[in-house]
Design a protein around this motif. Structure first.
Motif, PDB file in Angstrom:
ATOM      1  N   LEU A  83       0.858  -1.181   0.000  1.00  0.00           N
ATOM      2  CA  LEU A  83       0.000   0.000   0.000  1.00  0.00           C
ATOM      3  C   LEU A  83       0.897   1.235   0.000  1.00  0.00           C
ATOM      4  CD1 LEU A  83      -2.699  -1.065   2.600  1.00  0.00           C
ATOM      5  CD2 LEU A  83      -2.760  -1.288   0.120  1.00  0.00           C
ATOM      6  N   LYS A  84       0.311   2.380  -0.277  1.00  0.00           N
ATOM      7  CA  LYS A  84       1.058   3.629  -0.343  1.00  0.00           C
ATOM      8  C   LYS A  84       0.245   4.693   0.371  1.00  0.00           C
ATOM      9  CE  LYS A  84       3.433   6.438  -3.770  1.00  0.00           C
ATOM     10  NZ  LYS A  84       3.788   6.551  -5.181  1.00  0.00           N
ATOM     11  N   LEU A  90      -6.914   9.496   2.313  1.00  0.00           N
ATOM     12  CA  LEU A  90      -7.079   8.264   3.075  1.00  0.00           C
ATOM     13  C   LEU A  90      -7.560   7.168   2.139  1.00  0.00           C
ATOM     14  CD1 LEU A  90      -8.928   9.700   6.211  1.00  0.00           C
ATOM     15  CD2 LEU A  90      -6.512   9.063   6.031  1.00  0.00           C
ATOM     16  N   LEU A  91      -7.012   5.994   2.288  1.00  0.00           N
ATOM     17  CA  LEU A  91      -7.433   4.846   1.496  1.00  0.00           C
ATOM     18  C   LEU A  91      -8.892   4.535   1.809  1.00  0.00           C
ATOM     19  CD1 LEU A  91      -6.211   2.760  -0.478  1.00  0.00           C
ATOM     20  CD2 LEU A  91      -5.675   1.345   1.499  1.00  0.00           C
ATOM     21  N   THR A  92      -9.719   4.378   0.783  1.00  0.00           N
ATOM     22  CA  THR A  92     -11.140   4.093   1.009  1.00  0.00           C
ATOM     23  C   THR A  92     -11.299   2.724   1.664  1.00  0.00           C
ATOM     24  OG1 THR A  92     -11.485   3.059  -1.137  1.00  0.00           O
ATOM     25  CG2 THR A  92     -11.830   5.445  -1.015  1.00  0.00           C
ATOM     26  N   PRO A  93     -12.356   2.548   2.484  1.00  0.00           N
ATOM     27  CA  PRO A  93     -12.578   1.242   3.129  1.00  0.00           C
ATOM     28  C   PRO A  93     -12.666   0.089   2.124  1.00  0.00           C
ATOM     29  CG  PRO A  93     -13.974   2.906   4.129  1.00  0.00           C
ATOM     30  CD  PRO A  93     -13.317   3.548   2.924  1.00  0.00           C
ATOM     31  N   ILE A 104      -0.939 -11.532  -5.582  1.00  0.00           N
ATOM     32  CA  ILE A 104      -0.211 -11.479  -6.842  1.00  0.00           C
ATOM     33  C   ILE A 104      -0.509 -12.752  -7.623  1.00  0.00           C
ATOM     34  CG2 ILE A 104       2.081 -11.406  -7.901  1.00  0.00           C
ATOM     35  CD1 ILE A 104       3.017  -9.910  -5.364  1.00  0.00           C
ATOM     36  N   ARG A 105      -0.957 -12.589  -8.864  1.00  0.00           N
ATOM     37  CA  ARG A 105      -1.266 -13.745  -9.709  1.00  0.00           C
ATOM     38  C   ARG A 105       0.015 -14.359 -10.250  1.00  0.00           C
ATOM     39  NH1 ARG A 105      -5.450 -10.460 -12.829  1.00  0.00           N
ATOM     40  NH2 ARG A 105      -7.155 -10.398 -11.343  1.00  0.00           N
ATOM     41  N   SER A 106       0.052 -15.673 -10.275  1.00  0.00           N
ATOM     42  CA  SER A 106       1.263 -16.356 -10.711  1.00  0.00           C
ATOM     43  C   SER A 106       1.599 -16.081 -12.172  1.00  0.00           C
ATOM     44  CB  SER A 106       1.133 -17.859 -10.481  1.00  0.00           C
ATOM     45  OG  SER A 106       0.068 -18.388 -11.243  1.00  0.00           O
ATOM     46  N   ASP A 107       0.592 -15.698 -12.978  1.00  0.00           N
ATOM     47  CA  ASP A 107       0.857 -15.452 -14.398  1.00  0.00           C
ATOM     48  C   ASP A 107       1.336 -14.026 -14.678  1.00  0.00           C
ATOM     49  OD1 ASP A 107      -1.451 -13.963 -14.097  1.00  0.00           O
ATOM     50  OD2 ASP A 107      -2.600 -15.083 -15.594  1.00  0.00           O
ATOM     51  N   GLY A 108       1.475 -13.208 -13.624  1.00  0.00           N
ATOM     52  CA  GLY A 108       2.013 -11.859 -13.781  1.00  0.00           C
ATOM     53  C   GLY A 108       1.034 -10.823 -14.280  1.00  0.00           C
ATOM     54  N   THR A 109      -0.267 -11.121 -14.274  1.00  0.00           N
ATOM     55  CA  THR A 109      -1.254 -10.180 -14.798  1.00  0.00           C
ATOM     56  C   THR A 109      -1.988  -9.403 -13.703  1.00  0.00           C
ATOM     57  OG1 THR A 109      -3.006 -11.848 -14.836  1.00  0.00           O
ATOM     58  CG2 THR A 109      -1.650 -11.609 -16.848  1.00  0.00           C
ATOM     59  N   ALA A 110      -1.538  -9.468 -12.469  1.00  0.00           N
ATOM     60  CA  ALA A 110      -2.251  -8.821 -11.364  1.00  0.00           C
ATOM     61  C   ALA A 110      -2.162  -7.301 -11.460  1.00  0.00           C
ATOM     62  CB  ALA A 110      -1.696  -9.292 -10.032  1.00  0.00           C
ATOM     63  N   THR A 111      -3.327  -6.637 -11.459  1.00  0.00           N
ATOM     64  CA  THR A 111      -3.395  -5.185 -11.381  1.00  0.00           C
ATOM     65  C   THR A 111      -4.426  -4.837 -10.323  1.00  0.00           C
ATOM     66  OG1 THR A 111      -2.827  -4.876 -13.708  1.00  0.00           O
ATOM     67  CG2 THR A 111      -3.907  -3.032 -12.594  1.00  0.00           C
ATOM     68  N   LEU A 112      -3.994  -4.109  -9.308  1.00  0.00           N
ATOM     69  CA  LEU A 112      -4.879  -3.679  -8.232  1.00  0.00           C
ATOM     70  C   LEU A 112      -5.091  -2.182  -8.355  1.00  0.00           C
ATOM     71  CD1 LEU A 112      -6.412  -4.192  -5.573  1.00  0.00           C
ATOM     72  CD2 LEU A 112      -4.243  -3.835  -4.377  1.00  0.00           C
ATOM     73  N   LYS A 113      -6.356  -1.755  -8.296  1.00  0.00           N
ATOM     74  CA  LYS A 113      -6.688  -0.337  -8.341  1.00  0.00           C
ATOM     75  C   LYS A 113      -7.117   0.079  -6.939  1.00  0.00           C
ATOM     76  CE  LYS A 113      -8.060  -0.453 -13.159  1.00  0.00           C
ATOM     77  NZ  LYS A 113      -9.043  -0.096 -14.171  1.00  0.00           N
ATOM     78  N   LEU A 114      -6.367   1.026  -6.362  1.00  0.00           N
ATOM     79  CA  LEU A 114      -6.660   1.522  -5.023  1.00  0.00           C
ATOM     80  C   LEU A 114      -7.159   2.958  -5.119  1.00  0.00           C
ATOM     81  CD1 LEU A 114      -3.575   0.133  -3.075  1.00  0.00           C
ATOM     82  CD2 LEU A 114      -5.884  -0.808  -3.172  1.00  0.00           C
ATOM     83  N   TYR A 115      -8.185   3.273  -4.337  1.00  0.00           N
ATOM     84  CA  TYR A 115      -8.808   4.592  -4.379  1.00  0.00           C
ATOM     85  C   TYR A 115      -8.615   5.299  -3.043  1.00  0.00           C
ATOM     86  CZ  TYR A 115     -10.824   2.998  -8.711  1.00  0.00           C
ATOM     87  OH  TYR A 115     -10.970   2.530  -9.993  1.00  0.00           O
ATOM     88  N   TYR A 116      -8.220   6.578  -3.143  1.00  0.00           N
ATOM     89  CA  TYR A 116      -7.941   7.391  -1.965  1.00  0.00           C
ATOM     90  C   TYR A 116      -8.902   8.575  -1.929  1.00  0.00           C
ATOM     91  CZ  TYR A 116      -3.592   4.801  -1.462  1.00  0.00           C
ATOM     92  OH  TYR A 116      -2.669   3.797  -1.282  1.00  0.00           O
ATOM     93  N   GLU A 117      -9.626   8.700  -0.810  1.00  0.00           N
ATOM     94  CA  GLU A 117     -10.534   9.832  -0.616  1.00  0.00           C
ATOM     95  C   GLU A 117      -9.727  11.033  -0.142  1.00  0.00           C
ATOM     96  OE1 GLU A 117     -14.691   7.792   0.768  1.00  0.00           O
ATOM     97  OE2 GLU A 117     -13.168   8.098   2.299  1.00  0.00           O
ATOM     98  N   ARG A 118     -10.120  12.177  -0.644  1.00  0.00           N
ATOM     99  CA  ARG A 118      -9.474  13.426  -0.256  1.00  0.00           C
ATOM    100  C   ARG A 118     -10.012  13.832   1.122  1.00  0.00           C
ATOM    101  NH1 ARG A 118      -6.843  17.316  -3.503  1.00  0.00           N
ATOM    102  NH2 ARG A 118      -7.192  15.947  -5.280  1.00  0.00           N
ATOM    103  N   GLU A 119      -9.130  14.244   2.017  1.00  0.00           N
ATOM    104  CA  GLU A 119      -9.567  14.675   3.351  1.00  0.00           C
ATOM    105  C   GLU A 119     -10.150  16.089   3.284  1.00  0.00           C
ATOM    106  OE1 GLU A 119      -7.206  13.225   6.900  1.00  0.00           O
ATOM    107  OE2 GLU A 119      -5.642  13.332   5.358  1.00  0.00           O
ATOM    108  N   ARG A 120     -11.064  16.359   4.232  1.00  0.00           N
ATOM    109  CA  ARG A 120     -11.671  17.697   4.347  1.00  0.00           C
ATOM    110  C   ARG A 120     -11.171  18.341   5.631  1.00  0.00           C
ATOM    111  NH1 ARG A 120     -15.892  18.809   0.841  1.00  0.00           N
ATOM    112  NH2 ARG A 120     -16.686  20.479   2.146  1.00  0.00           N
ATOM    113  N   PHE A 121     -10.938  19.654   5.546  1.00  0.00           N
ATOM    114  CA  PHE A 121     -10.471  20.398   6.711  1.00  0.00           C
ATOM    115  C   PHE A 121     -11.284  21.680   6.845  1.00  0.00           C
ATOM    116  CE2 PHE A 121      -6.883  17.875   5.251  1.00  0.00           C
ATOM    117  CZ  PHE A 121      -6.531  17.226   6.420  1.00  0.00           C
TER     118      PHE A 121
END
Length: 152
Positions: A83-84, A90-93, A104-121
């Protein structure tokens, strides 16, 4: 009896040998018993299996997401994906759940899409010379990175 089966191939894994409980194997040979013999292949996960992580950040002006970064890495088949963290996001739930269950898929095709919500202040405007908690003129919240126009 000597049987040459060759080394099988499975993407993302290294062949580590054959196992059986049906016969005693010595130097890759065994005496054929009076029952069937079954061999099972054993594998070791490779540590150089490619994967991709796409990091999406919520826009400051709408609820859409824009690709902010892409990471191409190598890891162990069936391993976890890193993760980053991004300042102001903040990383969405749902992304946390996806990342925890994603491998990670053994065939090397794994792509994960992670979504980050913008914080409010909050930005609070109060009368000059007043202590905190006194009369507030206006209090508004803004997204991290959003342009704020100062009240005149």
């Amino acid at each position: 009896m000597s049987v040459d089966t060759g080394a099988p191939v499975l993407p993302g894994y290294e062949f580590s040998g054959w196992e059986t409980t049906d016969a005693v194997v010595t130097d890759e040979q065994f005496a054929m018993p009076d029952t069937p013999v079954t061999f099972t292949v054993t594998w070791m996960p490779r540590s150089d299996t490619p994967f991709t992580v796409e990091y999406y950040q919520q826009n400051a002006i709408d609820d859409s997401y824009t690709l902010a970064d892409t990471f191409h890495g190598e890891g162990t088949a069936r391993g976890n994906i890193p993760l980053k963290e991004f300042e102001g996001f903040l990383l969405t739930p749902d992304s946390v759940t996806a990342a925890d269950s994603f491998k990670i898929r053994s065939d090397g095709t794994a792509t994960l899409k992670l979504y980050y919500e913008r914080e409010r202040f909050a930005v609070t405007y109060a009368y000059a010379g007043r202590a905190a908690g006194d009369t507030v003129l206006q209090a508004t919240s803004y997204w991290y990175g959003q342009t704020v126009t100062f009240l005149a």
